[in-house]
Structures are given as structure tokens and as C-alpha cells.
Design an enzyme around this catalytic site. Structure first.
Site, PDB file in Angstrom:
ATOM      1  N   CYS A  63       0.876  -1.175   0.000  1.00 53.69           N
ATOM      2  CA  CYS A  63       0.000   0.000   0.000  1.00 53.69           C
ATOM      3  C   CYS A  63       0.912   1.224   0.000  1.00 53.69           C
ATOM      4  CB  CYS A  63      -0.982  -0.008   1.175  1.00 53.69           C
ATOM      5  SG  CYS A  63      -0.241   0.177   2.810  1.00 53.69           S
ATOM      6  N   ASP A 118      -8.363   2.863   1.478  1.00 49.23           N
ATOM      7  CA  ASP A 118      -7.439   3.337   2.500  1.00 49.23           C
ATOM      8  C   ASP A 118      -8.247   3.875   3.685  1.00 49.23           C
ATOM      9  OD1 ASP A 118      -5.436   4.431   4.045  1.00 49.23           O
ATOM     10  OD2 ASP A 118      -4.512   5.537   2.390  1.00 49.23           O
ATOM     11  N   CYS A 145      -1.311   0.560   7.277  1.00 52.69           N
ATOM     12  CA  CYS A 145      -2.731   0.197   7.402  1.00 52.69           C
ATOM     13  C   CYS A 145      -3.054  -1.066   6.615  1.00 52.69           C
ATOM     14  CB  CYS A 145      -3.643   1.337   6.940  1.00 52.69           C
ATOM     15  SG  CYS A 145      -3.545   2.833   7.934  1.00 52.69           S
ATOM     16  N   ARG A 146      -3.222  -0.924   5.321  1.00 49.93           N
ATOM     17  CA  ARG A 146      -3.723  -2.022   4.503  1.00 49.93           C
ATOM     18  C   ARG A 146      -2.725  -3.154   4.299  1.00 49.93           C
ATOM     19  NH1 ARG A 146      -5.463   1.478  -0.503  1.00 49.93           N
ATOM     20  NH2 ARG A 146      -3.575   2.547   0.173  1.00 49.93           N
ATOM     21  N   SER A 147      -1.514  -2.838   3.865  1.00 50.04           N
ATOM     22  CA  SER A 147      -0.579  -3.926   3.558  1.00 50.04           C
ATOM     23  C   SER A 147      -0.121  -4.708   4.791  1.00 50.04           C
ATOM     24  CB  SER A 147       0.605  -3.434   2.728  1.00 50.04           C
ATOM     25  OG  SER A 147       1.299  -2.388   3.341  1.00 50.04           O
ATOM     26  N   ASN A 200       2.466   1.574   4.246  1.00 51.36           N
ATOM     27  CA  ASN A 200       2.760   0.308   4.930  1.00 51.36           C
ATOM     28  C   ASN A 200       2.443   0.364   6.426  1.00 51.36           C
ATOM     29  OD1 ASN A 200       5.624  -1.815   5.568  1.00 51.36           O
ATOM     30  ND2 ASN A 200       3.604  -2.454   4.923  1.00 51.36           N
TER      31      ASN A 200
END
Length: 157
Positions: A23, A139, A28-30, A26
Site C-alpha cells: 500500500c 485506505d 494500514c492495509r498492507s 505500509n
């Protein structure tokens, strides 16, 4: 299981498949994707898979995941607390067999940074959850707690 997620065989020996989740920052999402995938792999010890996560930007290098990501994952039995943000490197395009971007913006950035022959390794994460009805993982950074739950809902599909 999709054929491209089967363990790889090289000259009669199994080698782990390497998957990188990406993301922007690095945090939140990934890292959440990495944590979800590690959690799923724990139940399938027969699969030889290495996972990691990275960001396309260096905003948070060395930082742990967002506290809201950690809390949402913890409620589902997933521990993200030991993960630390890092930025994708040129070596990652060689090392990882599959690099999964959380959205089109990050996919385009990965394509820009990689060589054309490496583009076959780059995919959107949600290609692996076709029933979700979404092409990207949104996001949650600027939103409330529900956004972090939505990220987990999508990644657990």
C-alpha cells in the site's frame, strides 16, 4: 486454491512462494493483509509461503502499523504488533513471486518502478477475492474505526 498460489517446484524440490502486500505507507492495509495471510497460513502448515509487506512511499519507515489497524486485527485474533513499515526496494521485484497492490494508484507506482518483464508479478489484491465486488482495498487512514473493519472484511475473503 488458485494455481498461482500452489507451492512452486524447482528441480524436484519445493521452494516457498513469496508474496508481498503493498500500500502507500505500509501502516494500514498492507500490514493488515500480511497479518491476515500469516494467520491463514498458520492453519495450513503444508503450504510453503513467505509473506511480507511494504509501502510505495517512505512516510512511516520503521513505524508499527496504525494503532487502529492493530486494534481491529487483534479483535479478530490477528497480531500485527511486531510488524514495521518499510518501503519497497528494487530487490523486492526480483525476490517476490507475487506483489499485491491494494489499489490502482499503488499498482501504477509499482509498474513504474519495475522492469516490464516484472509486471507479470504485479496484481491488485482484490483480484483474489472476485466475489467481494470491489477492485481495491480502500485506505482507512483518514476515516474512523469502521474503515479498518472494512479492510479486514475484504482481506479475509
Amino acid at each position: 486454491m488458485r494455481d498461482d498460489l500452489q507451492p512452486w517446484v524447482t528441480e524436484g524440490a519445493f521452494v516457498p512462494m513469496r508474496i508481498l502486500f503493498v500500500c502507500m505507507g505500509n501502516i494500514c492495509r498492507s500490514p493488515t493483509a500480511e497479518g491476515v495471510f500469516r494467520h491463514l497460513l498458520a492453519a495450513h502448515s503444508d503450504l510453503l509461503v513467505e509473506v511480507d509487506s511494504a509501502g510505495t512511499h517512505d512516510y512511516h519507515v520503521g513505524a508499527p502499523p496504525d494503532t487502529r489497524s492493530i486494534a481491529a486485527a487483534r479483535r479478530r485474533g490477528i497480531d500485527l504488533s511486531n510488524l514495521r513499515a518499510r518501503m519497497i526496494s528494487a530487490e523486492d521485484f526480483e525476490r517476490f513471486d507475487l506483489i499485491l497492490a491494494m489499489d490502482e494508484q499503488n499498482l501504477h507506482e509499482l509498474q513504474r518502478r519495475s522492469r516490464p518483464e516484472q509486471h507479470r508479478r504485479l496484481r491488485l489484491m482484490m483480484e483474489y477475492a472476485p466475489d467481494a465486488g470491489r477492485s481495491t482495498v480502500p485506505d482507512p487512514y483518514y476515516g474512523g474505526p469502521q474503515g479498518f473493519e472494512e479492510v479486514l472484511d475484504l482481506l479475509e475473503q
